[in-house]
Design an enzyme around this catalytic site. Sequence first.
Site, short mmCIF file in Angstrom:
data_model
loop_
_atom_site.label_atom_id
_atom_site.label_comp_id
_atom_site.label_asym_id
_atom_site.label_seq_id
_atom_site.Cartn_x
_atom_site.Cartn_y
_atom_site.Cartn_z
N GLU A 163 77.32 110.85 130.29
CA GLU A 163 75.90 110.44 130.33
C GLU A 163 75.78 108.93 130.50
OE1 GLU A 163 73.67 111.94 126.98
OE2 GLU A 163 74.72 113.86 126.97
N GLU A 188 76.72 116.55 119.88
CA GLU A 188 76.30 115.68 118.78
C GLU A 188 76.35 116.33 117.41
OE1 GLU A 188 72.52 114.01 120.02
OE2 GLU A 188 73.35 113.37 121.93
O1 9MR Z 1 67.37 112.45 128.98
C1 9MR Z 1 66.97 113.55 128.20
C2 9MR Z 1 65.46 113.52 128.00
O2 9MR Z 1 64.81 113.65 129.24
C3 9MR Z 1 65.04 114.62 127.04
O3 9MR Z 1 63.66 114.49 126.75
C4 9MR Z 1 65.85 114.55 125.75
C5 9MR Z 1 65.51 115.70 124.81
O4 9MR Z 1 65.89 116.94 125.38
O5 9MR Z 1 67.24 114.57 126.03
C6 9MR Z 1 67.67 113.53 126.85
O6 9MR Z 1 69.05 113.65 127.06
C7 9MR Z 1 69.90 113.46 125.93
C8 9MR Z 1 71.10 114.36 126.08
O7 9MR Z 1 70.68 115.68 126.25
C9 9MR Z 1 72.05 114.23 124.93
N1 9MR Z 1 72.46 112.87 124.73
C10 9MR Z 1 71.38 111.89 124.65
C11 9MR Z 1 70.45 112.02 125.87
C12 9MR Z 1 69.36 111.00 125.83
O8 9MR Z 1 68.51 111.21 124.73
#
Ligand code: 9MR
Length: 343
Positions: free
Chosen positions: A241, A135
Amino acid sequence: MSQKKLDEPGLKNVSEFPIGTAVNINRLINDDALMSLQILNFNSITATSDMKMQSILPAENQFNWKKSDTILYYAKKHNQRVFGHNLIWHSSTPKWVEEKGNKDSLWLGEFMKDYIHKYVGRYKGKVAGWDVVNEAFESKGGAYRKTFWYNNLGKEYIANAFRYAHEADPDAVLFYNDFNIERDTLKLQAVLNMVKDFKKEGVPIHGIGFQMHIRMDTPDEVIAYSLKKAAETGLQIHLSEVDIIFNSHNDERLGGIENYSSITDEMKLAQEEKYKNLVLMYRRIVPKEQQFGITVWDFTDRDSWIKGFFNMKDWPTIYDEDLKPKPAYNGFLEGLKEKTKKK
Ligand code: 9MR
């Protein structure tokens, strides 16, 4: 523990490419029902959060390999590929790194190098691929996101992260990963321009990760166009994802817009179709040798991040709250099984 009857065929068993899921490792290994579904369906595993910097290095010099080692152990035991998520992400940078890095960018550059060398080196030959940078572009449009990393190191931090990861494991498949690139053509173009520059400069990038957090109204034609443009780079393409929601949001935490507060049979069938089409597009548009795989982001509506993050109801995944397969599961399966023309 429930004695759930597993009559759904495993997704991985009908797929020509790896089928993955993101998981919280402690939740997974402490829930037999969840674990049996995970083993049934998936041959690739990603950590939702357990392998991010926040979790690996919460305090200076205090590496915490417990969860990542557990993931590696679990994957080996169940014959699954491990995908590393992620090395550099502004949202998972520990406070102590920000405090130090904001005072001293030379330190920060060295820190990033050491961190990547140590982390990727530890799992050399064991983690198949990495989201090296996650990102790095704004949610919308084509501008670089003005993150802590960007502000202190300039955009060069991205190329450097790839270089360091490659030095530590020359065989790992290295990805740039982002969201909205399946629907925002300006953002996609910015990523493709970066890839082009990297190739020109010899920066070792091997793949593009489409997070693919999509909505029922994300047009399939736009997704198809984006996959085609990305595949033209010749890089590996990972749907990294995947989930599909009904409601909408503004990309921000708690920014959900809840148009639907319950799900009807009709909506379930529409989601089945959407999942099927997504899998079919991936199979038809991305050449076989570039199909790194499809990974869903948690696989049950019970565990999905969507509701908590956006503060709204939704039903994003292929299993429901009670861990029963939804029509979406069937759609995913059909998308994998349907005959496609040979390229
Ligand atoms: O699903 C993830 C969630 O459990 C965490 O709290 C969060 C912060 O670390 O990240 C979420 O995963 C993200 C991913 O790492 C990057 N793309 C967006 C995902 C959803 O927010």
